[in-house]
Design an enzyme around this catalytic site. Structure first.
Site, PDB file in Angstrom:
ATOM      1  N   ARG A 171      47.013  84.326  56.545  1.00 37.90           N
ATOM      2  CA  ARG A 171      45.962  85.050  57.253  1.00 37.90           C
ATOM      3  C   ARG A 171      45.670  84.285  58.534  1.00 37.90           C
ATOM      4  O   ARG A 171      45.965  83.100  58.651  1.00 37.90           O
ATOM      5  CB  ARG A 171      44.704  85.172  56.394  1.00 37.90           C
ATOM      6  CG  ARG A 171      44.129  83.856  55.976  1.00 37.90           C
ATOM      7  CD  ARG A 171      42.979  83.975  54.988  1.00 37.90           C
ATOM      8  NE  ARG A 171      42.314  82.685  54.826  1.00 37.90           N
ATOM      9  CZ  ARG A 171      41.349  82.230  55.612  1.00 37.90           C
ATOM     10  NH1 ARG A 171      40.905  82.944  56.633  1.00 37.90           N
ATOM     11  NH2 ARG A 171      40.803  81.057  55.396  1.00 37.90           N
ATOM     12  N   ARG A 175      37.086  86.324  63.833  1.00 38.66           N
ATOM     13  CA  ARG A 175      35.632  86.499  63.692  1.00 38.66           C
ATOM     14  C   ARG A 175      35.131  87.491  64.724  1.00 38.66           C
ATOM     15  O   ARG A 175      35.529  87.410  65.881  1.00 38.66           O
ATOM     16  CB  ARG A 175      34.928  85.165  63.951  1.00 38.66           C
ATOM     17  CG  ARG A 175      35.141  84.172  62.865  1.00 38.66           C
ATOM     18  CD  ARG A 175      34.254  82.979  63.127  1.00 38.66           C
ATOM     19  NE  ARG A 175      34.679  81.867  62.307  1.00 38.66           N
ATOM     20  CZ  ARG A 175      34.532  80.610  62.631  1.00 38.66           C
ATOM     21  NH1 ARG A 175      33.951  80.285  63.764  1.00 38.66           N
ATOM     22  NH2 ARG A 175      34.944  79.658  61.835  1.00 38.66           N
ATOM     23  N   ARG A 248      57.407  67.276  58.922  1.00 37.54           N
ATOM     24  CA  ARG A 248      57.284  67.313  60.377  1.00 37.54           C
ATOM     25  C   ARG A 248      56.609  66.022  60.806  1.00 37.54           C
ATOM     26  O   ARG A 248      55.766  65.468  60.084  1.00 37.54           O
ATOM     27  CB  ARG A 248      56.433  68.507  60.837  1.00 37.54           C
ATOM     28  CG  ARG A 248      57.062  69.850  60.597  1.00 37.54           C
ATOM     29  CD  ARG A 248      58.286  70.100  61.446  1.00 37.54           C
ATOM     30  NE  ARG A 248      57.960  70.280  62.856  1.00 37.54           N
ATOM     31  CZ  ARG A 248      58.869  70.324  63.845  1.00 37.54           C
ATOM     32  NH1 ARG A 248      60.142  70.152  63.560  1.00 37.54           N
ATOM     33  NH2 ARG A 248      58.493  70.507  65.079  1.00 37.54           N
ATOM     34  N   ARG A 279      48.998  69.897  72.096  1.00 41.39           N
ATOM     35  CA  ARG A 279      47.603  69.803  72.490  1.00 41.39           C
ATOM     36  C   ARG A 279      47.318  68.456  73.142  1.00 41.39           C
ATOM     37  O   ARG A 279      48.110  67.525  73.031  1.00 41.39           O
ATOM     38  CB  ARG A 279      46.669  70.020  71.291  1.00 41.39           C
ATOM     39  CG  ARG A 279      46.842  69.050  70.149  1.00 41.39           C
ATOM     40  CD  ARG A 279      45.952  69.432  68.979  1.00 41.39           C
ATOM     41  NE  ARG A 279      45.963  68.435  67.922  1.00 41.39           N
ATOM     42  CZ  ARG A 279      45.179  68.451  66.861  1.00 41.39           C
ATOM     43  NH1 ARG A 279      44.296  69.425  66.707  1.00 41.39           N
ATOM     44  NH2 ARG A 279      45.241  67.511  65.932  1.00 41.39           N
ATOM     45  N   GLU A 299      50.085  65.420  72.181  1.00 40.05           N
ATOM     46  CA  GLU A 299      50.770  65.476  70.889  1.00 40.05           C
ATOM     47  C   GLU A 299      52.041  66.317  70.999  1.00 40.05           C
ATOM     48  O   GLU A 299      52.006  67.442  71.482  1.00 40.05           O
ATOM     49  CB  GLU A 299      49.858  66.092  69.815  1.00 40.05           C
ATOM     50  CG  GLU A 299      48.649  65.250  69.509  1.00 40.05           C
ATOM     51  CD  GLU A 299      47.830  65.767  68.329  1.00 40.05           C
ATOM     52  OE1 GLU A 299      48.325  66.661  67.603  1.00 40.05           O
ATOM     53  OE2 GLU A 299      46.706  65.274  68.144  1.00 40.05           O
ATOM     54  N   TYR A 347      49.754  69.322  52.008  1.00 34.37           N
ATOM     55  CA  TYR A 347      48.855  69.054  53.133  1.00 34.37           C
ATOM     56  C   TYR A 347      47.420  69.046  52.620  1.00 34.37           C
ATOM     57  O   TYR A 347      46.958  70.022  52.042  1.00 34.37           O
ATOM     58  CB  TYR A 347      48.999  70.110  54.238  1.00 34.37           C
ATOM     59  CG  TYR A 347      48.128  69.767  55.413  1.00 34.37           C
ATOM     60  CD1 TYR A 347      48.567  68.873  56.374  1.00 34.37           C
ATOM     61  CD2 TYR A 347      46.838  70.275  55.520  1.00 34.37           C
ATOM     62  CE1 TYR A 347      47.756  68.513  57.438  1.00 34.37           C
ATOM     63  CE2 TYR A 347      46.014  69.919  56.568  1.00 34.37           C
ATOM     64  CZ  TYR A 347      46.487  69.034  57.525  1.00 34.37           C
ATOM     65  OH  TYR A 347      45.672  68.651  58.558  1.00 34.37           O
ATOM     66  N   ASP A 349      43.284  68.233  53.571  1.00 38.29           N
ATOM     67  CA  ASP A 349      42.206  67.804  54.462  1.00 38.29           C
ATOM     68  C   ASP A 349      41.568  66.558  53.849  1.00 38.29           C
ATOM     69  O   ASP A 349      41.719  66.286  52.658  1.00 38.29           O
ATOM     70  CB  ASP A 349      41.149  68.915  54.602  1.00 38.29           C
ATOM     71  CG  ASP A 349      41.625  70.036  55.522  1.00 38.29           C
ATOM     72  OD1 ASP A 349      42.389  69.752  56.457  1.00 38.29           O
ATOM     73  OD2 ASP A 349      41.228  71.196  55.287  1.00 38.29           O
TER      74      ASP A 349
END
Length: 366
Positions: A171, A175, A248, A279, A299, A347, A349
């Site tokens: 997804r 917003r 990666r 970025r 980066e 991955y 957080d």
């Protein structure tokens, strides 16, 4: 046996486990092959600015237990992540919200934005997306996908969107409010004084060795601990005997600039394929710095190969199948706990890393 646990990796998972084990009266040795503690959340002070050496880390969670836990070790500021995206000479707010759509289409209301996206999605005629490009187009339409998703994603993964599986973007958060807060989580901020101090506090009073490769060290000290907590690459632990998992990597070009404000925001994404970096991070903005100079990091995403830092797993079907085989091998090692991003090939957080380490330590130390 000198220690109850040897903990391989002084990052967040290893540090939380060590802290909890010490509280439970266990003796721990923490080792890390880098020359510093704190893993990828390590901050290096340059020109009075806490530079996130391994990429931007913004703490966010909706889990009050984890928020209260991390706040034992640091006071957090009220930084809100609101990245900017630059495509050619156009500048957009992220995540995709009414500010983004208003700029892109010169519209003002949520209904206009919904109609525009629906119209573009309908034009694609895609019902069953076969690749990431089709998936993106079927979620947000042509304009948003081509300007803000396609080039950035291709740089991140080093592959054309048509060659990437659709599940990578299940997804895309859209917003229909004028809200640039990237995260939906209730708690968010940056630790005042940087992340390294958090790990220093966690490891206070615990034996730590940096510049220490686990595989060499354990050959020379095979009976140093009863158990091992391993947060390195699971395939490396098993000497790649079933094959190599893909990762990666990210390369950073960090420079000090003789200006007090380079880009006006901590995070600016460059979404055009032709710009080689993904970025630019301007570190001082994480802590609202007023220093006379600034430090920026560009980066560059790249394929991982031996000797490079693995940053995030490539969780496609082929790699996940291989990881499952390694996980079954890991289950046969009763005295080894595999944890963290590399140990679990997942991955995470930061809040999820802490939660996983706490859950494992409670299970293990009870």
């Amino acid at each position: 046996m000198k220690y109850d646990y040897i903990i391989v990796g002084a990052g967040l998972y290893g540090a939380v486990f060590a802290y909890e084990a010490k509280k439970a009266g266990k003796r721990c040795l923490v080792i890390d092959k880098r020359d510093h503690i704190a893993g990828n959340i390590y901050c290096e002070e340059i020109e009075g600015i806490n530079v996130h050496k391994y990429g931007a880390h913004i703490f966010h969670t909706s889990n009050k237990r984890i928020w209260d836990y991390i706040n034992q070790f640091a006071e957090f500021n009220n930084y809100i992540n609101s990245p900017i995206a630059i495509y050619k000479d156009e500048l957009y707010n992220l995540p995709f919200n009414m500010n983004t759509f208003s700029k892109m289409w010169n519209i003002h209301t949520p209904q206009e934005a919904k109609d525009k996206i629906a119209e573009q999605v309908a034009k694609t005629g895609i019902n069953e997306p076969k690749n990431l490009e089709e998936q993106g187009l079927s979620l947000v339409g042509k304009d948003v996908f081509e300007k803000l998703v396609k080039g950035y994603t291709e740089k991140q993964w080093g592959r054309d969107c048509k060659d990437l599986p659709p599940f990578i973007i299940k997804r895309l958060p859209v917003r229909f409010t004028y809200d640039n807060n990237y995260f939906n989580d209730r708690f968010q901020g940056i630790p005042i004084g940087g992340y390294t101090k958090i790990v220093q506090k966690m490891l206070d009073g615990i034996d730590v060795k940096v510049n220490t490769d686990y595989f060499s060290f354990i050959k020379e000290n095979p009976h140093i601990a009863k158990k091992t907590v391993f947060t390195g690459m699971i395939d490396e632990y098993f000497e790649y005997k079933l094959g190599t998992l893909e990762y990666r990597s990210v390369r950073f070009e960090t420079e000090v600039l003789d200006t007090d404000n380079y880009q006006g925001n901590a995070v600016v994404n460059y979404t055009e394929r032709e710009v080689p970096y993904t970025r630019i991070i301007e570190h001082k903005h994480f802590e609202f710095g007023k220093q006379k100079k600034t430090v920026i990091s560009k980066e560059y995403s790249s394929e991982w190969s031996a000797g490079m830092e693995p940053y995030y797993p490539v969780n496609n079907e082929q790699n996940n199948t291989l990881y499952e085989k390694y996980r079954k091998l890991a289950e046969k090692e009763p005295n080894v706990i595999f944890g963290g991003r590399l140990g679990n090939y997942k991955y995470y957080d930061m809040d999820k890393v802490i939660e996983a380490a706490l859950d494992m330590s409670q299970k293990e130390l009870l």
